[in-house]
Design a protein around this motif. Structure first.
Motif, PDB file in Angstrom:
ATOM      1  N   GLU A  46       0.825  -1.204   0.000  1.00  0.00           N
ATOM      2  CA  GLU A  46       0.000   0.000   0.000  1.00  0.00           C
ATOM      3  C   GLU A  46       0.863   1.260   0.000  1.00  0.00           C
ATOM      4  N   LEU A  47       1.937   1.259   0.785  1.00  0.00           N
ATOM      5  CA  LEU A  47       2.838   2.412   0.816  1.00  0.00           C
ATOM      6  C   LEU A  47       3.541   2.602  -0.522  1.00  0.00           C
ATOM      7  N   GLN A  48       3.931   1.520  -1.178  1.00  0.00           N
ATOM      8  CA  GLN A  48       4.545   1.622  -2.500  1.00  0.00           C
ATOM      9  C   GLN A  48       3.561   2.206  -3.504  1.00  0.00           C
ATOM     10  N   PHE A  49       2.295   1.779  -3.438  1.00  0.00           N
ATOM     11  CA  PHE A  49       1.266   2.332  -4.313  1.00  0.00           C
ATOM     12  C   PHE A  49       1.097   3.834  -4.071  1.00  0.00           C
ATOM     13  N   LEU A  50       0.976   4.221  -2.800  1.00  0.00           N
ATOM     14  CA  LEU A  50       0.803   5.633  -2.472  1.00  0.00           C
ATOM     15  C   LEU A  50       2.002   6.463  -2.926  1.00  0.00           C
ATOM     16  N   GLU A  51       3.208   5.952  -2.718  1.00  0.00           N
ATOM     17  CA  GLU A  51       4.418   6.664  -3.111  1.00  0.00           C
ATOM     18  C   GLU A  51       4.485   6.833  -4.625  1.00  0.00           C
ATOM     19  N   SER A  52       4.172   5.792  -5.364  1.00  0.00           N
ATOM     20  CA  SER A  52       4.279   5.875  -6.823  1.00  0.00           C
ATOM     21  C   SER A  52       3.132   6.659  -7.458  1.00  0.00           C
ATOM     22  N   ASN A  53       2.082   6.920  -6.711  1.00  0.00           N
ATOM     23  CA  ASN A  53       0.933   7.669  -7.234  1.00  0.00           C
ATOM     24  C   ASN A  53       0.667   8.944  -6.455  1.00  0.00           C
ATOM     25  N   LYS A  54       1.684   9.477  -5.775  1.00  0.00           N
ATOM     26  CA  LYS A  54       1.472  10.615  -4.876  1.00  0.00           C
ATOM     27  C   LYS A  54       0.943  11.866  -5.573  1.00  0.00           C
ATOM     28  N   ASP A  55       1.149  11.980  -6.888  1.00  0.00           N
ATOM     29  CA  ASP A  55       0.616  13.132  -7.607  1.00  0.00           C
ATOM     30  C   ASP A  55      -0.865  12.973  -7.928  1.00  0.00           C
ATOM     31  N   HIS A  56      -1.401  11.767  -7.784  1.00  0.00           N
ATOM     32  CA  HIS A  56      -2.784  11.490  -8.155  1.00  0.00           C
ATOM     33  C   HIS A  56      -3.667  11.056  -6.994  1.00  0.00           C
ATOM     34  N   VAL A  57      -3.058  10.690  -5.883  1.00  0.00           N
ATOM     35  CA  VAL A  57      -3.804  10.206  -4.725  1.00  0.00           C
ATOM     36  C   VAL A  57      -3.750  11.259  -3.627  1.00  0.00           C
ATOM     37  N   LYS A  58      -4.890  11.544  -3.038  1.00  0.00           N
ATOM     38  CA  LYS A  58      -4.943  12.500  -1.934  1.00  0.00           C
ATOM     39  C   LYS A  58      -5.095  11.731  -0.628  1.00  0.00           C
ATOM     40  N   TRP A  59      -4.305  12.127   0.376  1.00  0.00           N
ATOM     41  CA  TRP A  59      -4.405  11.530   1.699  1.00  0.00           C
ATOM     42  C   TRP A  59      -4.759  12.646   2.674  1.00  0.00           C
ATOM     43  N   PHE A  60      -5.716  12.391   3.550  1.00  0.00           N
ATOM     44  CA  PHE A  60      -6.146  13.384   4.529  1.00  0.00           C
ATOM     45  C   PHE A  60      -5.956  12.839   5.942  1.00  0.00           C
ATOM     46  N   CYS A  61      -5.485  13.687   6.839  1.00  0.00           N
ATOM     47  CA  CYS A  61      -5.381  13.296   8.244  1.00  0.00           C
ATOM     48  C   CYS A  61      -6.797  13.096   8.790  1.00  0.00           C
ATOM     49  N   GLY A  62      -6.907  12.531   9.966  1.00  0.00           N
ATOM     50  CA  GLY A  62      -8.218  12.237  10.542  1.00  0.00           C
ATOM     51  C   GLY A  62      -9.142  13.440  10.649  1.00  0.00           C
ATOM     52  N   GLY A  63      -8.622  14.584  11.076  1.00  0.00           N
ATOM     53  CA  GLY A  63      -9.447  15.778  11.224  1.00  0.00           C
ATOM     54  C   GLY A  63      -9.926  16.323   9.891  1.00  0.00           C
ATOM     55  N   CYS A  64      -9.057  16.345   8.901  1.00  0.00           N
ATOM     56  CA  CYS A  64      -9.413  16.878   7.587  1.00  0.00           C
ATOM     57  C   CYS A  64     -10.266  15.894   6.795  1.00  0.00           C
ATOM     58  N   LYS A  65     -10.090  14.609   7.031  1.00  0.00           N
ATOM     59  CA  LYS A  65     -10.861  13.583   6.315  1.00  0.00           C
ATOM     60  C   LYS A  65     -12.351  13.754   6.573  1.00  0.00           C
ATOM     61  N   ASN A  66     -12.692  14.151   7.763  1.00  0.00           N
ATOM     62  CA  ASN A  66     -14.102  14.289   8.127  1.00  0.00           C
ATOM     63  C   ASN A  66     -14.734  15.562   7.605  1.00  0.00           C
ATOM     64  N   THR A  67     -13.925  16.542   7.174  1.00  0.00           N
ATOM     65  CA  THR A  67     -14.475  17.821   6.740  1.00  0.00           C
ATOM     66  C   THR A  67     -14.211  18.132   5.266  1.00  0.00           C
ATOM     67  N   ASN A  68     -13.479  17.275   4.547  1.00  0.00           N
ATOM     68  CA  ASN A  68     -13.123  17.546   3.163  1.00  0.00           C
ATOM     69  C   ASN A  68     -14.034  16.799   2.224  1.00  0.00           C
ATOM     70  N   ASP A  69     -14.472  17.477   1.160  1.00  0.00           N
ATOM     71  CA  ASP A  69     -15.386  16.888   0.192  1.00  0.00           C
ATOM     72  C   ASP A  69     -14.678  16.158  -0.951  1.00  0.00           C
ATOM     73  N   ALA A  70     -13.356  16.142  -0.944  1.00  0.00           N
ATOM     74  CA  ALA A  70     -12.605  15.499  -2.033  1.00  0.00           C
ATOM     75  C   ALA A  70     -12.783  13.992  -1.992  1.00  0.00           C
ATOM     76  N   VAL A  71     -12.515  13.365  -3.092  1.00  0.00           N
ATOM     77  CA  VAL A  71     -12.596  11.907  -3.197  1.00  0.00           C
ATOM     78  C   VAL A  71     -11.504  11.308  -2.322  1.00  0.00           C
ATOM     79  N   LYS A  72     -11.854  10.293  -1.580  1.00  0.00           N
ATOM     80  CA  LYS A  72     -10.907   9.636  -0.695  1.00  0.00           C
ATOM     81  C   LYS A  72     -10.639   8.230  -1.210  1.00  0.00           C
ATOM     82  N   ILE A  73      -9.436   7.767  -1.071  1.00  0.00           N
ATOM     83  CA  ILE A  73      -9.107   6.407  -1.466  1.00  0.00           C
ATOM     84  C   ILE A  73      -8.884   5.602  -0.196  1.00  0.00           C
ATOM     85  N   ASN A  74      -9.665   4.562  -0.028  1.00  0.00           N
ATOM     86  CA  ASN A  74      -9.534   3.691   1.134  1.00  0.00           C
ATOM     87  C   ASN A  74      -8.821   2.431   0.713  1.00  0.00           C
ATOM     88  N   LEU A  75      -7.714   2.142   1.364  1.00  0.00           N
ATOM     89  CA  LEU A  75      -6.968   0.920   1.048  1.00  0.00           C
ATOM     90  C   LEU A  75      -7.241  -0.132   2.089  1.00  0.00           C
TER      91      LEU A  75
END
Length: 75
Positions: A46-75
């Motif tokens: 999963e970390l290799q996937f995230l690293e190789s796709n960091k320009d296309h995948v958005k990761w949000f911390c717990g606080g921002c995940k609950n308030t952001n409307d962007a698409v989230k990727i759940n692994l």
């Protein structure tokens, strides 16, 4: 006053320079939080996937995940 330094949401270590290279950074505006790869619950594949796709995948911390409307990727 907001925190201007980057820090890990799991271990609270303040990161500078090269330390931030092996860290998932929250992509929400003005958020300085992230998590070390070693502090995350992601496995190596999963970390290799995230690293190789960091320009296309958005990761949000717990606080921002609950308030952001962007698409989230759940692994």
């Amino acid at each position: 006053m907001s925190e201007s330094r980057n820090f890990c949401v799991k271990c609270d270590e303040v990161l500078t320079g090269r330390d931030t290279e092996k860290m998932l950074k929250c992509t929400a505006n003005s958020c300085n939080k992230g998590i070390h790869y070693t502090c995350s619950s992601y496995n190596t594949s999963e970390l290799q996937f995230l690293e190789s796709n960091k320009d296309h995948v958005k990761w949000f911390c717990g606080g921002c995940k609950n308030t952001n409307d962007a698409v989230k990727i759940n692994l």
